[in-house]
Enzyme design. Structure first.
Site, mmCIF file in Angstrom:
data_model
loop_
_atom_site.group_PDB
_atom_site.id
_atom_site.type_symbol
_atom_site.label_atom_id
_atom_site.label_comp_id
_atom_site.label_asym_id
_atom_site.label_seq_id
_atom_site.Cartn_x
_atom_site.Cartn_y
_atom_site.Cartn_z
ATOM 1 N N ASP A 275 15.185 43.235 -7.880
ATOM 2 C CA ASP A 275 14.292 42.115 -7.643
ATOM 3 C C ASP A 275 15.130 41.010 -6.993
ATOM 4 O OD1 ASP A 275 11.514 40.777 -9.602
ATOM 5 O OD2 ASP A 275 12.235 40.292 -7.594
HETATM 6 C C1 GLC Z 1 9.884 37.930 -6.960
HETATM 7 C C2 GLC Z 1 9.143 38.861 -7.886
HETATM 8 C C3 GLC Z 1 8.892 40.222 -7.309
HETATM 9 C C4 GLC Z 1 8.707 40.115 -5.813
HETATM 10 C C5 GLC Z 1 10.043 39.678 -5.228
HETATM 11 C C6 GLC Z 1 9.979 39.512 -3.703
HETATM 12 O O1 GLC Z 1 10.795 37.157 -7.685
HETATM 13 O O2 GLC Z 1 9.661 39.045 -9.206
HETATM 14 O O3 GLC Z 1 7.740 40.756 -7.964
HETATM 15 O O4 GLC Z 1 8.313 41.351 -5.273
HETATM 16 O O5 GLC Z 1 10.519 38.483 -5.814
HETATM 17 O O6 GLC Z 1 9.154 38.446 -3.379
#
Ligand code: GLC
Length: 738
Positions: A275
């Site tokens: 993430d």
């Molecule tokens: C965010 C979220 C994730 C998302 C990623 C990219 O922090 O936790 O669900 O896909 O970053 O935006």
């Protein structure tokens, strides 16, 4: 040396080396051939995902960017892609990603609303629409579906998932993966799915985002893994690690999760991305000394691509030279990345047609699909005296901060929805009624009651009032946890003010999570609940209010009477002292009551035991009568299929669709078992007075669980089975597994 000779040589080298990764498929061969030409720096460049657009072209030209996210302009995407394909030494195309969570331009209900439809077909259709629109802009990878089972509505990200039940989570996740990826990932209108957040993120203590989780292996396997396993087996192309730590180990550095489970036990061969900076956050977790250490830990744990920590691109070459990360680990990661790019057809088709999106965005068929999803996602919670549908009224009052809020009704994670395309309930209702419009409040947190006199006056002039309340989009979603789940601002006061006029009051809640609306129920005749319904929420709600459509939605999460009851979910384990309805409530307790004089069961002195509404609950404008379920046998072996039939009758005056639900209880297990578990559902549409025999076929093998010996087995013994319209209704029939 031309490509043919190079190919022959690379296969020969692999064969001579007895390489275990001797290519099995044409794609494997291409991957191995390309990998054999890459420098270590180029390999690590593939493992690097950055957020941005054209300004990343220089790094792309150096082969230092494997993927970009958050760029949605086709021309900008092509610019970065040209740098990678035409300027870098090996011309490896970039993988373009975006959070396309519930639609790209045409915004569908938030995933919690999609789950309320209990309709995998319409959810798949919505994901397909999202893929068609997103790929037309150059996106080929979405960070969806979010599969986090969530049982605490204080957690803002319940909006993005399918609620509290593992079975519903599986069905919704499979539908989205099918919709996004289609039959062929190389179809330019397909995009790679990303099952997230692996794992247990929804169990954040206190419903406070990013908080610790303490989940046993058995709970992981019985509750939090199922949707990931099912979608991984169904071919989900990628997976994202979660921010949380489980029992002290952050998922992004958890080898047991990312290698032992994902690769060795499940045999999944997709690509793992972190993430956003979740690798880097292991420093804050106190799990890593510094960024270099996070890169070592996450790659060795099984991560393939680093989203925005910059740790991989900065330190992996050093770590390989120091022997802390083997080049074999790097090759493993790069193989998964290259395989995905070949599967998507990016090498043959790296660029997007910059005129394509205008032809598909907001297409009428897409808007119609979004409207139907919104119709099916709405849940009728109360309808005293059949106030709804308002099919005879001419003049109605429309009031409340969510009646005409085009941005808010799209909900969280709707970055690319354009509010000018949103049709609000006010706009749609004006097509059906003479509307008196008095907002009453400017936004959901508005605490000013200065407009209430106007609302009161307007209510006196209307035949009925429809009050649109709920949450602005920002109040749910990531990092938006709430400890108080009542309607914010003066919304409850607004409802009470309208009720004083003595006219029929319909409350429509548009929110990102289950709110504690008990006090608001007392001030209205009917309540319709709509989890941020998206672009076409207005026409959908207007059709439901007018009676052109009949609500069929069911709750994907338990609704609480008070936030203090969280976490509360229907499929909880058997207790030693279960609630038995004999609780003594706070103000009924005698003064100086003896210590053991009260119920001695599991409940709250102030709110008692039960929720406001149970999982699976939802009313209709008609009514349904369930006949007793009949089993084809009384005993089954684990290879059998249980056939259960029952009669369902539409006892009302209009057509309706009922989501019939099948629940099972394993009464005694080698470990304590849930009081009941959803094992099937069907949407059944009946004409007025129509009776139909409905049948479920349930393989006994579906009753398997991870037992005391951590084996996935069906244990012999006695079971109960229900068919009902929600998780709290119906009488069980019993059977035995022998
Ligand atoms: C965010 C979220 C994730 C998302 C990623 C990219 O922090 O936790 O669900 O896909 O970053 O935006």
């Amino acid at each position: 040396m031309n490509r043919i000779i190079r190919n022959i040589l690379s296969v020969a080298v692999l064969a001579l080396a007895g390489c275990s990764s001797a290519p099995q498929t044409e794609t494997d061969r291409k991957v191995e051939e390309l990998l054999s030409q890459m420098t270590l720096h180029e390999k690590i460049g593939q493992m690097n995902q950055l957020s941005g657009g054209a300004w990343l072209a220089d790094q792309a030209a150096k082969g230092e960017v494997g993927s970009i996210l958050n760029c949605v302009d086709p021309a900008e995407i092509n610019a970065v892609q040209r740098a990678a394909v035409e300027e870098s030494r090996l011309g490896i195309p970039i993988l373009v990603a975006r959070d396309v969570i519930h639609g790209f331009r045409t915004i569908f209900p938030i995933p919690l609303g999609l789950a309320s439809t209990f309709d995998p077909e319409i959810v798949e259709e919505g994901a397909r629409v999202a893929a068609v629109e997103a790929t037309a802009s150059g996106i080929r990878w979405t960070f969806s579906p979010m599969l986090d089972v969530a049982r605490d509505p204080r957690w803002g990200r319940v909006a993005e998932g399918s609620g509290e039940d593992p079975y519903l989570d599986v069905q919704m996740g499979l539908a989205m993966v099918r919709g996004y990826q289609g039959e062929d990932l190389s179809n330019p209108a397909s995009m790679a799915a990303c099952i997230k957040h692996f794992v247990g993120y929804g169990a954040a203590e206190g419903g406070r985002d990013y908080n610790s989780t303490m989940i046993s292996e058995r709970s992981l396997r019985n509750t939090y893994f199922p949707a990931f396993k099912a979608t991984a087996d169904a071919g989900a192309a990628t997976l994202m690690t979660s921010f949380n730590e489980i029992d002290g180990i952050p998922s992004t550095g958890n080898k047991w999760l990312l290698k032992d489970i994902l690769r060795d036990e499940w045999g999944w061969d997709g690509m793992v991305v972190t993430d956003w900076n979740s690798a880097g956050e292991m420093i804050a977790h106190g799990f890593s000394n510094d960024l270099k250490h996070t890169a070592e830990q996450s790659v060795n744990a099984g991560v393939d691509m680093d989203m925005m920590s910059y740790g991989f691109i900065q330190y992996l070459e050093e770590l390989v030279k120091e022997g802390k990360v083997s080049e074999a680990e790097i090759d493993r990661a790069v193989r998964n990345i290259l395989k995905l790019k070949f599967d998507l057809g990016l090498f043959e088709n790296p660029y997007v047609d910059e005129t394509a999106s205008a032809k598909v965005d907001y297409a009428p068929a897409h808007l119609e699909a979004a409207k139907q999803s919104a119709v099916e996602s709405a849940i009728l919670l109360k309808n005293e005296g059949g106030v709804l549908p308002l099919d005879k009224a001419k003049t109605i009052l429309v009031t409340g901060p969510l009646a005409d809020a085009p941005y808010e009704q799209m909900g969280t994670w709707a970055f690319d929805g354009q509010q000018e395309h949103t049709v609000t309930p006010l706009t749609a209702l004006r097509q059906e009624y003479d509307v008196i419009w008095e907002p009453g409040l400017a936004y959901s947190r508005d605490r000013s009651t200065k407009e209430f006199a106007k609302v009161r006056n307007a209510a006196s002039r209307a035949e009925a009032a429809v009050v649109f309340v709920g949450e602005e989009a920002i109040l749910s979603g990531e990092a938006h946890s709430l400890s108080n789940l009542n309607l914010q601002g003066a919304q409850s006061e607004l409802i009470a003010e309208v009720a004083k006029a003595g006219k029929p009051v319909v409350v429509v809640v548009i929110a990102g999570r289950p709110l504690t609306v008990e006090r608001d129920l007392d001030n209205c005749d009917a309540m319709l609940y709509s989890f941020h319904p998206g672009t076409m929420g207005g026409p959908a709600l207007a059709d439901l209010i007018k009676g052109k459509a009949n609500p069929s939605g069911k709750l994907p999460m338990t609704f609480l009477r008070d936030a203090g009851q969280a976490p509360f979910y229907y499929n909880h384990n058997n207790l030693g002292r279960p609630n038995n309805g004999t609780e003594t409530l706070l103000y009924d307790i005698p003064i100086a009551a003896g210590q053991t004089s009260l119920g001695c069961t599991s409940y709250y002195l102030d709110t008692g035991y039960g929720p406001l509404f149970p999982f699976g609950y939802g009313l209709s404008y008609t009514s349904f009568k369930y006949g007793n379920p009949v089993l084809d046998k009384g005993e089954y072996t684990e290879d059998d299929v249980i056939r259960v039939s029952f009669e369902l009758k539409n006892t009302g005056m209009r057509e309706g669709t009922e989501v019939v639900q099948l629940y099972v209880q394993d009464k005694v297990g080698s470990v304590v078992r849930p009081v009941k578990e959803l094992k099937g559902f069907q949407r059944v549409t009946l004409a007025p007075g129509e009776t139909r025999t409905v049948t479920f076929e349930l393989p006994v093998s579906d009753l398997a669980f991870w037992n005391i010996d951590m084996e996935y087995v069906v244990e012999k013994g006695d079971f109960n089975l229900w068919v009902a319209g929600d998780s709290a209704s119906g009488e069980p029939v019993s059977f035995e597994v022998i």
